[in-house]
Design an enzyme around this catalytic site. Sequence first.
Site, PDB file in Angstrom:
ATOM      1  N   ILE A 151     145.190  52.378  28.629  1.00 22.87           N
ATOM      2  CA  ILE A 151     143.959  51.810  28.075  1.00 22.87           C
ATOM      3  C   ILE A 151     144.268  50.527  27.308  1.00 22.87           C
ATOM      4  CG2 ILE A 151     142.092  52.213  26.410  1.00 22.87           C
ATOM      5  CD1 ILE A 151     142.166  55.182  27.319  1.00 22.87           C
ATOM      6  N   ASP A 253     134.828  56.928  17.913  1.00 26.13           N
ATOM      7  CA  ASP A 253     134.346  57.763  19.028  1.00 26.13           C
ATOM      8  C   ASP A 253     134.936  59.171  18.970  1.00 26.13           C
ATOM      9  OD1 ASP A 253     132.994  58.090  21.591  1.00 26.13           O
ATOM     10  OD2 ASP A 253     134.969  58.017  22.533  1.00 26.13           O
ATOM     11  N   GLU A 258     135.262  68.001  15.894  1.00 28.43           N
ATOM     12  CA  GLU A 258     134.102  67.639  16.713  1.00 28.43           C
ATOM     13  C   GLU A 258     133.294  68.894  17.014  1.00 28.43           C
ATOM     14  OE1 GLU A 258     135.597  65.500  20.134  1.00 28.43           O
ATOM     15  OE2 GLU A 258     136.348  63.853  18.884  1.00 28.43           O
ATOM     16  N   HIS A 281     132.377  61.049  21.264  1.00 32.59           N
ATOM     17  CA  HIS A 281     133.518  61.174  22.185  1.00 32.59           C
ATOM     18  C   HIS A 281     133.097  60.876  23.637  1.00 32.59           C
ATOM     19  CE1 HIS A 281     137.681  63.238  22.546  1.00 32.59           C
ATOM     20  NE2 HIS A 281     137.544  62.305  23.465  1.00 32.59           N
ATOM     21  N   ILE A 282     132.498  59.699  23.797  1.00 32.38           N
ATOM     22  CA  ILE A 282     131.984  59.323  25.120  1.00 32.38           C
ATOM     23  C   ILE A 282     132.733  58.140  25.717  1.00 32.38           C
ATOM     24  CG2 ILE A 282     129.602  60.191  24.904  1.00 32.38           C
ATOM     25  CD1 ILE A 282     129.004  57.130  24.073  1.00 32.38           C
ATOM     26  N   GLY A 283     133.894  57.805  25.105  1.00 30.45           N
ATOM     27  CA  GLY A 283     134.638  56.631  25.584  1.00 30.45           C
ATOM     28  C   GLY A 283     134.837  56.655  27.095  1.00 30.45           C
TER      29      GLY A 283
HETATM   30  N1  LIG Z   1     137.475  58.337  23.778  1.00 31.20           N
HETATM   31  C1  LIG Z   1     137.648  58.890  24.946  1.00 31.20           C
HETATM   32  O1  LIG Z   1     136.735  59.445  25.555  1.00 31.20           O
HETATM   33  C2  LIG Z   1     139.002  58.806  25.597  1.00 31.20           C
HETATM   34  C3  LIG Z   1     139.094  58.756  26.986  1.00 31.20           C
HETATM   35  C4  LIG Z   1     140.354  58.623  27.568  1.00 31.20           C
HETATM   36  C5  LIG Z   1     141.490  58.598  26.763  1.00 31.20           C
HETATM   37  N2  LIG Z   1     141.370  58.702  25.413  1.00 31.20           N
HETATM   38  C6  LIG Z   1     142.560  58.667  24.547  1.00 31.20           C
HETATM   39  O2  LIG Z   1     143.044  57.333  24.500  1.00 31.20           O
HETATM   40  C7  LIG Z   1     144.447  57.355  24.190  1.00 31.20           C
HETATM   41  C8  LIG Z   1     145.189  56.386  25.086  1.00 31.20           C
HETATM   42  O3  LIG Z   1     145.103  56.805  26.435  1.00 31.20           O
HETATM   43  P1  LIG Z   1     146.073  56.159  27.523  1.00 31.20           P
HETATM   44  O4  LIG Z   1     145.694  56.704  28.841  1.00 31.20           O
HETATM   45  O5  LIG Z   1     146.154  54.701  27.347  1.00 31.20           O
HETATM   46  O6  LIG Z   1     147.451  56.816  27.050  1.00 31.20           O
HETATM   47  P2  LIG Z   1     148.930  56.305  27.378  1.00 31.20           P
HETATM   48  O7  LIG Z   1     149.802  57.486  27.206  1.00 31.20           O
HETATM   49  O8  LIG Z   1     148.942  55.555  28.659  1.00 31.20           O
HETATM   50  O9  LIG Z   1     149.231  55.239  26.201  1.00 31.20           O
HETATM   51  C9  LIG Z   1     149.504  55.583  24.889  1.00 31.20           C
HETATM   52  C10 LIG Z   1     150.456  54.524  24.322  1.00 31.20           C
HETATM   53  O10 LIG Z   1     150.575  54.704  22.928  1.00 31.20           O
HETATM   54  C11 LIG Z   1     151.926  54.462  22.567  1.00 31.20           C
HETATM   55  N3  LIG Z   1     152.157  55.082  21.278  1.00 31.20           N
HETATM   56  C12 LIG Z   1     152.222  56.407  20.977  1.00 31.20           C
HETATM   57  N4  LIG Z   1     152.379  56.585  19.660  1.00 31.20           N
HETATM   58  C13 LIG Z   1     152.392  55.344  19.104  1.00 31.20           C
HETATM   59  C14 LIG Z   1     152.490  54.872  17.769  1.00 31.20           C
HETATM   60  N5  LIG Z   1     152.603  55.726  16.733  1.00 31.20           N
HETATM   61  N6  LIG Z   1     152.481  53.540  17.551  1.00 31.20           N
HETATM   62  C15 LIG Z   1     152.359  52.664  18.603  1.00 31.20           C
HETATM   63  N7  LIG Z   1     152.259  53.066  19.892  1.00 31.20           N
HETATM   64  C16 LIG Z   1     152.266  54.384  20.123  1.00 31.20           C
HETATM   65  C17 LIG Z   1     152.705  55.056  23.713  1.00 31.20           C
HETATM   66  O11 LIG Z   1     154.038  54.553  23.774  1.00 31.20           O
HETATM   67  C18 LIG Z   1     151.862  54.619  24.904  1.00 31.20           C
HETATM   68  O12 LIG Z   1     152.256  53.359  25.405  1.00 31.20           O
HETATM   69  C19 LIG Z   1     144.871  58.811  24.313  1.00 31.20           C
HETATM   70  O13 LIG Z   1     144.993  59.372  23.029  1.00 31.20           O
HETATM   71  C20 LIG Z   1     143.734  59.458  25.063  1.00 31.20           C
HETATM   72  O14 LIG Z   1     143.600  60.826  24.758  1.00 31.20           O
HETATM   73  C21 LIG Z   1     140.147  58.782  24.812  1.00 31.20           C
END
Ligand SMILES: NC(=O)c1ccc[n+]([C@@H]2O[C@H](COP(=O)([O-])OP(=O)(O)OC[C@H]3O[C@@H](n4cnc5c(N)ncnc54)[C@H](O)[C@@H]3O)[C@@H](O)[C@H]2O)c1
Length: 398
Positions: A151, A253, A258, A281-283
Amino acid sequence: MKALLLENIHPDAVRLLEDAGLEVTQHRSALSEADLADALPGVALLGIRSKTRLTAAVLAGATDLLAVGAFCIGTDQIDLATASALGVAVFNAPYSNTRSVVELTLAEIIALTRRLTEKDRGMHSGVWDKSATGAHEVRGRTLGIVGYGNIGAQLSVVAEALGLRVVFYDTADKLALGNARRCVSLDELLEVSDVVSLHVDGRPSNSSLFGEKEFSLMRPGALFLNLCRGFVVDHEALRRHLLSGHVAGAAVDVFPDEPRSAGEEFASVLRGMPNVILTPHIGGSTEEAQADIGMFVGTKLSDFLADGGSSLSVNLPQLALPPASGSHRLAHIHSNVPGVMAEINSVLAAHGVNVEAQLLSTRGEVGYALTDIGIDYPDEVVEQLREMSATIRLRVLS
Ligand SMILES: NC(=O)c1ccc[n+]([C@@H]2O[C@H](COP(=O)([O-])OP(=O)(O)OC[C@H]3O[C@@H](n4cnc5c(N)ncnc54)[C@H](O)[C@@H]3O)[C@@H](O)[C@H]2O)c1
């Protein structure tokens, strides 16, 4: 073969599995542990979303189950260790809603920078306020992305296209995309960012990653967004910094607690605050993401059944061998102990069976081998491979 799909899985996935020759049964909701245990005999593929709990006991009784599709992102609801030990492959959709989260993040950055929430609220209560005070363009502002994974990296690309300058901080080595600049520490990122957006994963050490100290280090008047995990942020500290005006606005979000269902009240210290956007939580919740999840996981499941491919499996070793015509494929999931490949190949050699292609991958305590052999082989070959002490599961694919 039979597939059982729970929790209203997208119709594209149903069509895909039916086209692959599966007899599909669907339920709109999740099943209780007992009902699920009763429903699984005879089922080869199970499709679930986040509400179905797949426990060790249910998995142990589901002897016909070959693979589970989590038609969502998370897999916390599945006992993955038991699934691996039983040779049941689990797939999810890690990338299907990436773009949806990125678009919501950008929409919120623009809305907060223009103070749209306040203008909107004013208009609905009859106030015509054309003032430009506190409203800015995003062009030329610096976006600090914490967590440059799927993301974070996509956000970086699309934000640059809008004219934002991007800096990021990630604990892992990451390729900086476009003109994004890597910061060596979170403190450095906070010092230079007009907007801070969190996109880290849910590892336990990220609990309370962002609290009093981090908010204090943000630039006065900067904006804060969290669309990753609720437990990463101290909401009391965020509230204090919003009230003092040090943080000019926020979009949140995800929350530490929740509501479990639509009827339950949402409680948060951030409720009612100006220039704060709260979303449930609708991201990742868009129709496009749902359709993509259906196709992505459906394809993973049908590929696993047809040719044994396990790439992007959450729990099993990952293997992909192009389908070969004129041969049979042995898909052998086994305990990862020394000598398994030698034993497989000596059984084949003893029966004069030629190996046309072979791949092995291991992950923790489980190994997975795909072996293509000619179509003429004696039945004892399969029997002897099944009887190997290391064998967890053997399928013959044609
Ligand atoms: N709001 C929503 O509906 C929604 C939807 C999808 C994903 N998400 C959340 O978004 C987040 C990111 O998803 P993604 O697919 O990009 O995950 P990902 O695993 O591809 O990326 C996470 C990144 O964070 C880095 N990281 C971890 N801890 C860290 C820290 N303390 N400091 C700096 N960097 C750190 C990791 O090295 C990794 O590169 C996840 O927590 C996921 O659950 C939320």
